[in-house]
Enzyme design. Structure first.
Site, mmCIF file in Angstrom:
data_model
loop_
_atom_site.group_PDB
_atom_site.id
_atom_site.type_symbol
_atom_site.label_atom_id
_atom_site.label_comp_id
_atom_site.label_asym_id
_atom_site.label_seq_id
_atom_site.Cartn_x
_atom_site.Cartn_y
_atom_site.Cartn_z
ATOM 1 C CG ASP A 46 -14.966 12.160 -21.461
ATOM 2 O OD1 ASP A 46 -14.732 12.444 -22.631
ATOM 3 O OD2 ASP A 46 -14.099 11.708 -20.680
ATOM 4 C CD GLU A 223 -8.633 8.984 -22.469
ATOM 5 O OE1 GLU A 223 -7.893 9.903 -22.091
ATOM 6 O OE2 GLU A 223 -9.424 9.115 -23.416
HETATM 7 C C1 FRU Z 1 -11.666 11.167 -22.351
HETATM 8 C C2 FRU Z 1 -10.868 12.042 -21.404
HETATM 9 C C3 FRU Z 1 -10.804 11.436 -20.011
HETATM 10 C C4 FRU Z 1 -10.536 12.629 -19.159
HETATM 11 C C5 FRU Z 1 -11.359 13.691 -19.840
HETATM 12 C C6 FRU Z 1 -10.798 15.089 -19.768
HETATM 13 O O1 FRU Z 1 -12.184 11.876 -23.413
HETATM 14 O O2 FRU Z 1 -9.566 12.264 -21.906
HETATM 15 O O3 FRU Z 1 -9.842 10.415 -19.870
HETATM 16 O O4 FRU Z 1 -10.920 12.446 -17.841
HETATM 17 O O5 FRU Z 1 -11.464 13.305 -21.195
HETATM 18 O O6 FRU Z 1 -11.713 15.991 -20.288
#
Ligand code: FRU
Length: 488
Positions: A46, A223
């Site tokens: 992300d 998310e």
């Molecule tokens: C989304 C996610 C988020 C988390 C991060 C961990 O891709 O799963 O929810 O904070 O990636 O890398």
């Protein structure tokens, strides 16, 4: 394919020298990008903490140093003056306290006069691997110092362990700060929980669960939520998980938005119709993060991970994966989010190529197509005999555009489906392609729809073919990210 042990995935990076050889190896890859932010080594997922502060754009990404695997996550820092050329700055948040011992997960940024606050999820796990998420705070001062403050709060007992990705929002109307957090109810429904405070740095308390009318049962976890105010609308952006959507093949994790109105006093989001809109119609886009526009409160700039959770990519075997999309300017037109490439990208145009004189497709280029109507078939990275490639078709009878990556030599994530279609009720008039060494982003009809996808052409896939009543412009593009090793 390498099988990673837990110890390998969650190993702490003690010195940059441990991964220098990996970096030196991966920068030789034919698929390293020239103008997209990509992982310095290992895996990028992300985008985080995207913010403009004191003349500089800051953009961080979720980073696992060791290889193409989701393990211990750091925040890696990049900066830009113009959102076009980017520089690596190094590691910003390390998972080095008991609160984030198994990862500094995603989050957002709040600029102040002389510093930026970064809010993120500390992914704590006990010895027995029970997860306890914390909402954590980092103070990044202009001089460059980065200080971790005490976590703001721990897990909310009324929800499962899936609580993460705080987005900080300051409400000018009532002078309050809000943190909106992706969560899962105990009966496994995706939702958003909200904390509030009069201060950005202390006295946070739980305000309640956001009621999103009509979306009480939509996936089992949400998310990366965010609420942006754009062109007079409130736009709720989030990633529902484990849900199938029409036209999205076998994919179960999505990035999308609802347009509507946010009532901060009662914590109710009322969508102005019942549709969940997909943010990006391509194969690879997730976990979008927006930055407020410093000059115009009605606009925002969005960037996303050009990848998906639980998916594998051809560079995994080279021990790196992941890049971000180009930043896009957001507006609302006809009650839809419009995403446009930034004007500044024109600076990257280098050499104009006459498409009448060649059918060789540069690996790093921009193509613009203006349609005079009727059907269109376009093959990007076709073979010399005109077969294969990424096939883009517009069917004027059905009034829809389709991209198909099933004819490329390197196929991947095929179980998620290899075609994506988007209706274009008013027809097709304009396409802009941004092609980098292992991706293509297609902006349709002036930002009406975007398709972002990773593609991994082989040496023999180097041509393009266009069949339609169109005019075509083609430019080679310059490099805009320096693939340098800055890890400290
Ligand atoms: C989304 C996610 C988020 C988390 C991060 C961990 O891709 O799963 O929810 O904070 O990636 O890398």
């Amino acid at each position: 394919m390498k099988i990673w042990t837990k110890e390998e995935r969650y190993r702490i990076l003690k010195s940059a020298d441990e991964i220098r050889p990996l970096h030196e190896r991966i920068i030789q890859s034919d698929y390293r990008q020239h103008y997209h932010i990509q992982s310095v080594t290992g895996l990028l997922n992300d985008p985080n903490g995207f913010v403009f502060h004191n003349g500089l754009w800051h953009l961080f990404y979720q980073w696992c140093p060791w290889g193409a695997v989701h393990g211990l996550k750091y925040w890696y820092h990049t900066v830009s003056e113009n959102l076009v050329t980017w520089q690596n700055k190094g590691v910003c948040i390390r998972p080095d306290t008991e609160y984030d011992n198994k990862g500094a997960y995603s989050g957002s940024a709040l600029p102040t006069e002389d510093s930026v606050y970064l809010y993120y999820t500390g992914n704590h796990r006990d010895e027995d691997w029970t997860r306890r998420p914390y909402t954590c705070l980092v103070h990044m001062k202009d001089g460059g110092t980065v200080q971790k403050l005490r976590p703001l709060f721990g897990a909310n007992e009324n929800y499962t362990e899936h609580q993460r990705d705080p987005k900080i929002i300051f409400n000018e109307q009532n002078g309050k700060y809000y943190l909106i957090i992706g969560a899962q109810t105990k009966d496994k429904r995706g939702c958003i929980i909200i904390y509030t405070s009069d201060s950005a740095t202390e006295n946070w308390h739980f305000a309640g669960e956001l009621k999103v009318i009509g979306f009480e049962n939509f996936g089992d976890m949400w998310e990366c939520p965010s609420i942006e105010s754009i062109s007079g609308y409130d736009v709720l952006i989030f990633c529902p998980q484990h849900i199938r959507l029409a036209g999205r093949g076998g994919a179960v994790h999505h990035s999308g938005y609802l347009l509507g109105h946010m009532d901060w006093e009662n914590l109710i989001f009322t969508p102005d119709n019942t549709s969940f809109h997909v943010l990006d119609f391509g194969f690879d886009a997730y976990a979008a993060e927006c930055a407020a526009n410093p000059d115009d409160k009605n606009k925002a700039t969005l960037v996303a991970w050009m990848g998906l959770p639980d998916a594998a990519y051809p560079t995994d075997e080279e021990e790196w994966s992941g890049c971000l999309t180009l930043p896009r300017e957001l507006r609302v037109r006809n009650r839809r989010l419009i995403q446009q490439p930034l004007d500044g990208l024109r600076q990257l145009r280098e050499e104009k190529i006459d498409p009448e004189c060649t059918d060789l497709l540069p690996r790093v280029c921009e193509m613009e197509i203006i349609s005079r109507g009727g059907n269109l078939t376009l093959r990007l990275f076709a073979r010399a005999d005109g077969s294969g490639g990424l096939v883009v078709t517009y069917d004027d009878t059905e009034k829809q555009i389709t991209i198909d990556r099933s004819q490329m030599n390197r196929r991947f994530n095929t179980e998620l489906g290899e075609q994506r279609t988007r209706p274009l009720p008013k027809g097709l008039f304009h396409l802009r392609f941004f092609i980098d060494r292992s991706s293509v982003e297609i902006f349709v009809n002036d930002g009406d729809a975007v398709f972002s996808s990773r593609i991994f052409p082989t040496e023999e896939e180097n041509r393009f073919e266009i069949d339609g009543d169109v005019s075509v412009h083609l430019w080679k593009l310059k490099r805009a990210v320096q693939d340098n090793f800055i890890v400290d």
